[in-house]
Design a protein around this motif. Structure first.
Motif, PDB file in Angstrom:
ATOM      1  N   LYS A 131       0.891  -1.271   0.146  1.00  0.00           N
ATOM      2  CA  LYS A 131      -0.080   0.009  -0.163  1.00  0.00           C
ATOM      3  C   LYS A 131       0.863   1.197   0.001  1.00  0.00           C
ATOM      4  CE  LYS A 131      -3.670  -1.777   2.944  1.00  0.00           C
ATOM      5  NZ  LYS A 131      -4.142  -1.610   4.094  1.00  0.00           N
ATOM      6  N   LEU A 132       1.660   1.377   1.024  1.00  0.00           N
ATOM      7  CA  LEU A 132       2.597   2.343   0.964  1.00  0.00           C
ATOM      8  C   LEU A 132       3.466   2.586  -0.359  1.00  0.00           C
ATOM      9  CD1 LEU A 132       3.873   4.855   2.703  1.00  0.00           C
ATOM     10  CD2 LEU A 132       5.748   3.115   3.238  1.00  0.00           C
ATOM     11  N   GLY A 133       3.932   1.549  -0.952  1.00  0.00           N
ATOM     12  CA  GLY A 133       4.587   1.607  -2.138  1.00  0.00           C
ATOM     13  C   GLY A 133       3.614   2.233  -3.391  1.00  0.00           C
ATOM     14  N   ALA A 134       2.574   1.847  -3.538  1.00  0.00           N
ATOM     15  CA  ALA A 134       1.593   2.116  -4.428  1.00  0.00           C
ATOM     16  C   ALA A 134       1.423   3.812  -4.403  1.00  0.00           C
ATOM     17  CB  ALA A 134       0.171   1.462  -4.286  1.00  0.00           C
ATOM     18  N   GLN A 135       1.002   4.179  -2.878  1.00  0.00           N
ATOM     19  CA  GLN A 135       1.097   5.444  -2.644  1.00  0.00           C
ATOM     20  C   GLN A 135       2.117   6.497  -2.966  1.00  0.00           C
ATOM     21  OE1 GLN A 135      -0.231   6.628   1.250  1.00  0.00           O
ATOM     22  NE2 GLN A 135      -2.335   5.531   0.990  1.00  0.00           N
ATOM     23  N   PRO A 176       8.982   0.629  -1.214  1.00  0.00           N
ATOM     24  CA  PRO A 176       8.416  -0.509  -0.479  1.00  0.00           C
ATOM     25  C   PRO A 176       7.408  -1.055  -1.461  1.00  0.00           C
ATOM     26  CG  PRO A 176       8.257   1.328   1.030  1.00  0.00           C
ATOM     27  CD  PRO A 176       8.780   1.950  -0.266  1.00  0.00           C
ATOM     28  N   GLY A 177       7.385  -2.442  -1.244  1.00  0.00           N
ATOM     29  CA  GLY A 177       6.656  -3.295  -2.481  1.00  0.00           C
ATOM     30  C   GLY A 177       7.072  -3.318  -3.793  1.00  0.00           C
ATOM     31  N   GLY A 178       8.240  -2.979  -4.009  1.00  0.00           N
ATOM     32  CA  GLY A 178       9.021  -3.192  -5.285  1.00  0.00           C
ATOM     33  C   GLY A 178       8.730  -2.380  -6.294  1.00  0.00           C
ATOM     34  N   TYR A 179       8.587  -1.191  -6.076  1.00  0.00           N
ATOM     35  CA  TYR A 179       8.459  -0.123  -7.033  1.00  0.00           C
ATOM     36  C   TYR A 179      10.047   0.392  -7.468  1.00  0.00           C
ATOM     37  CZ  TYR A 179       3.315  -0.447  -6.750  1.00  0.00           C
ATOM     38  OH  TYR A 179       2.154  -0.875  -6.354  1.00  0.00           O
ATOM     39  N   ILE A 180      10.416   0.069  -8.859  1.00  0.00           N
ATOM     40  CA  ILE A 180      11.628   0.342  -9.101  1.00  0.00           C
ATOM     41  C   ILE A 180      11.864   1.631  -9.882  1.00  0.00           C
ATOM     42  CG2 ILE A 180      14.032  -0.469  -9.932  1.00  0.00           C
ATOM     43  CD1 ILE A 180      12.388  -3.456 -10.049  1.00  0.00           C
ATOM     44  N   TYR A 181      12.905   2.617  -9.479  1.00  0.00           N
ATOM     45  CA  TYR A 181      13.012   3.823 -10.363  1.00  0.00           C
ATOM     46  C   TYR A 181      14.553   3.718 -10.548  1.00  0.00           C
ATOM     47  CZ  TYR A 181       8.197   5.228  -9.023  1.00  0.00           C
ATOM     48  OH  TYR A 181       7.015   4.954  -8.842  1.00  0.00           O
ATOM     49  N   LEU A 187       1.147   4.174   9.510  1.00  0.00           N
ATOM     50  CA  LEU A 187      -0.208   3.282   9.361  1.00  0.00           C
ATOM     51  C   LEU A 187      -1.344   4.480   9.094  1.00  0.00           C
ATOM     52  CD1 LEU A 187       0.188   0.567  12.191  1.00  0.00           C
ATOM     53  CD2 LEU A 187       0.227   0.315   9.537  1.00  0.00           C
ATOM     54  N   ASN A 188      -1.381   5.531   9.752  1.00  0.00           N
ATOM     55  CA  ASN A 188      -2.425   6.531   9.540  1.00  0.00           C
ATOM     56  C   ASN A 188      -2.413   7.131   7.937  1.00  0.00           C
ATOM     57  OD1 ASN A 188      -3.208   6.715  12.211  1.00  0.00           O
ATOM     58  ND2 ASN A 188      -1.868   8.494  12.638  1.00  0.00           N
ATOM     59  N   ILE A 238       8.178  11.618   1.799  1.00  0.00           N
ATOM     60  CA  ILE A 238       8.803  10.224   1.806  1.00  0.00           C
ATOM     61  C   ILE A 238       8.949   9.925   0.416  1.00  0.00           C
ATOM     62  CG2 ILE A 238       8.058   7.817   1.834  1.00  0.00           C
ATOM     63  CD1 ILE A 238       6.432   8.529   4.348  1.00  0.00           C
ATOM     64  N   ALA A 239       8.354  10.186  -0.516  1.00  0.00           N
ATOM     65  CA  ALA A 239       8.595  10.117  -1.938  1.00  0.00           C
ATOM     66  C   ALA A 239      10.085  10.811  -2.156  1.00  0.00           C
ATOM     67  CB  ALA A 239       7.966  10.668  -2.817  1.00  0.00           C
TER      68      ALA A 239
END
Ligand SMILES: [Zn+2]
Length: 264
Positions: free
Chosen positions: A37-41, A106-111, A156-157, A170-171
């Motif tokens: 979820k965090l990775g997608a955001q 997180p979650g494997g989003y590669i740049y 989590l919030n 964070i990004a």
């Protein structure tokens, strides 16, 4: 009133112990679902800012993406990544030749920046870098570090829709994340473990460090300044490859030149 603190601490300990997976050596309050979820955001945030993150269109630069996805697939096919099937492992190329870097949310989003692709000389070097960055996500270093930096409750919030400003922060910080030496060593070792069953030399990451530290060579990219000593890392990587008896030896310089030529 000391006692309630102790009970709270114990409760927190049991909660986190329950949430933690046995095979992950690091304490992580995040679940794998939270990572996704965090990775997608973070990915959505990055891709909503084309001025800061000019991402190459995957249709227009289909050749470049095809080369990168082929290399990524070679890593995923080894069966050595725990979340090979669970994480999307989506690749995006950021058009900036002055940044010699790559990162993974997180979650494997590669740049991957065009700067690092143009800076390297063969597929083995880039495979080492890819393996290293993918290890930070697969070994869940990224979410662990973010949890340390921001606190689990804040994150989590964030996942439930609060604090949209924070996701931008964070990004932006992903590129500057300073992993611990243990995390770096672990990512290096796993880059060898991932590359070992492929046709590439498993010490691809060592080739990369040797290349950037050679006399009269290109200057050391900024992201390495926060990393452990390159010489020590080269030795550790080579030793690991020897220990595992890895035999791959293809560098694919010609094919790499095609990838570079396909970039703007
Ligand atoms: Zn790293």
């Amino acid at each position: 009133m000391k006692r309630p603190d102790i009970w709270l601490a114990l409760l927190a300990f049991f909660l986190t112990t329950c949430r933690r997976k046995k095979d992950e050596p690091w304490f992580n309050l995040f679940t794998v679902e939270d990572d996704l979820k965090l990775g997608a955001q973070v990915a959505a945030e990055i891709e909503s800012k084309p001025q800061e993150y000019p991402i190459l269109d995957s249709a227009r630069y289909a050749t470049a993406y095809a080369h990168l996805y082929r290399m990524r697939n070679a890593l995923l096919a080894t069966g050595k990544l725990q979340y090979a099937d669970r994480f999307p492992w989506r690749l995006r190329i950021i058009h900036n030749d002055t940044i010699q870097n790559a990162f993974c949310a997180p979650g494997g989003y590669i740049y991957i920046y065009t700067g690092i692709i143009k800076y390297l000389r063969n597929e083995a070097q880039l495979m080492g870098v890819l393996g290293h960055e993918m290890a930070h996500a697969d070994r869940r270093h990224v979410s662990q570090l973010l949890t340390q930096a921001y606190g689990v409750q804040t994150l989590l919030n964030l996942l439930t829709g609060g604090n949209p400003g924070l996701i931008g922060q964070i990004a932006a910080n992903l590129l500057l994340l300073s992993f611990s030496r243990d995390h770096e060593r672990d990512a290096d070792a796993h880059s060898v473990i991932y590359l070992c069953p492929t046709e590439y030399p498993a010490d691809g990451a060592a080739y990369f460090f040797e290349y950037i530290t050679q006399e009269g060579g290109p200057r050391i990219p900024a992201f390495l300044s926060t990393h452990p000593d390159p010489g020590e890392r080269v030795n550790n990587i080579r030793n690991k490859a020897r220990e595992l008896g890895c035999r791959g030896n293809q560098l694919y310089e010609g094919r790499y030149a095609e990838l570079v030529a396909a970039l703007p």
